[in-house]
Scaffold this motif. Structure first.
Motif, short mmCIF file in Angstrom:
data_model
loop_
_atom_site.label_atom_id
_atom_site.label_comp_id
_atom_site.label_asym_id
_atom_site.label_seq_id
_atom_site.Cartn_x
_atom_site.Cartn_y
_atom_site.Cartn_z
N UNK A 52 0.81 -1.31 0.08
CA UNK A 52 0.08 -0.02 0.11
C UNK A 52 0.74 1.33 0.15
N UNK A 53 1.83 1.26 0.83
CA UNK A 53 2.79 2.34 1.02
C UNK A 53 3.44 2.76 -0.44
N UNK A 54 3.97 1.61 -1.16
CA UNK A 54 4.52 1.58 -2.19
C UNK A 54 3.84 2.23 -3.53
N UNK A 55 2.41 2.05 -3.35
CA UNK A 55 1.60 2.18 -4.53
C UNK A 55 1.37 3.68 -4.32
N UNK A 56 1.45 4.14 -2.86
CA UNK A 56 0.96 5.59 -2.64
C UNK A 56 2.27 6.39 -3.36
N UNK A 57 3.52 5.95 -2.88
CA UNK A 57 4.68 6.61 -3.42
C UNK A 57 4.83 6.49 -4.92
N UNK A 58 4.69 5.65 -5.46
CA UNK A 58 4.72 5.51 -6.87
C UNK A 58 3.79 6.45 -7.53
N UNK A 111 19.59 6.78 -3.41
CA UNK A 111 18.52 6.90 -2.55
C UNK A 111 17.20 6.94 -3.00
N UNK A 112 16.66 5.98 -3.60
CA UNK A 112 15.49 5.86 -4.36
C UNK A 112 14.11 5.90 -3.32
N UNK A 113 13.05 6.19 -4.00
CA UNK A 113 11.77 6.45 -3.30
C UNK A 113 11.29 5.02 -2.98
N UNK A 114 11.76 3.99 -3.25
CA UNK A 114 11.22 2.73 -2.95
C UNK A 114 12.19 2.15 -1.65
N UNK A 115 12.92 2.85 -1.24
CA UNK A 115 13.93 2.33 -0.33
C UNK A 115 13.17 2.05 0.94
N UNK A 116 13.72 0.97 1.48
CA UNK A 116 12.98 0.27 2.64
C UNK A 116 11.69 -0.33 2.62
N UNK A 117 11.17 -0.25 1.17
CA UNK A 117 10.08 -0.98 0.94
C UNK A 117 10.09 -2.15 0.02
#
Length: 134
Positions: A52-58, A111-117
Motif C-alpha cells: 500500500x505504501x509503495x502504491x502511494x509513493x509510486x 536513495x530511491x523512493x522505494x528504499x526500505x519498501x
C-alpha cells in the motif's frame, strides 16, 4: 540427439494477477511502436504489508517524473494482487532521457523512493515488433 529446451527448466512457474495502480502519459493516446524508443521494464519485490505504501509513493513519484522528465512518454505501474510485486512499463524517447531521471532525487539509485519498501530490478529494451488487434 539433443533434448529440446523447455522454458520451465530455466524459469519456475509464476502466476500473478496484476492491476494498474498508476498510469501517466504525455498524450491521451500512446502508441507502442517498434524503433528507437526505449522501453523500461522494472520489477519491484516487497513484503505484502509494504505494497500500500509503495502504491502511494509510486503514484506521487510518477507524477513528479512526468513533470521533470522531458523524454518520458508514458509510465504504467501494476501491482500484484498477492501484494508481493509491482511492475513498471515505461517508454522513453531515448536511453539518454531515461538515464537523466536516474540523476533526480528519488530516482537516484543511491536513495530511491522505494528504499526500505522494495527491491528493484530493471532492464531497458527496444520494441522490435508490435501486432495490434483490429
Amino acid at each position: 540427439m539433443p533434448r529440446p529446451t523447455v522454458f520451465g527448466e530455466f524459469f519456475p512457474p509464476d502466476s500473478l494477477l496484476l492491476e494498474i495502480t498508476a498510469s501517466r502519459s504525455l498524450s491521451v493516446e500512446v502508441e507502442i511502436v517498434a524503433g528507437d524508443r526505449i522501453t523500461h521494464l522494472a520489477e519491484f519485490r516487497m513484503m505484502p504489508s509494504n505494497q500500500p505504501e509503495m502504491v502511494k509513493r509510486t503514484t506521487t513519484e510518477v507524477d513528479r517524473a512526468r513533470s521533470n522528465s522531458p523524454g518520458l512518454i508514458s509510465a504504467t505501474f501494476h501491482r500484484s494482487l498477492d501484494g508481493t510485486r509491482m511492475f513498471n512499463y515505461g517508454q522513453w524517447e531515448s536511453k539518454e532521457a531515461f538515464e537523466a531521471i536516474l540523476k533526480q532525487p528519488g530516482f537516484n539509485p543511491d536513495q530511491p523512493y522505494w528504499e526500505g519498501l522494495a527491491r528493484n530490478e530493471f532492464h531497458l529494451y527496444h520494441v522490435v515488433y508490435v501486432e495490434t488487434a483490429g
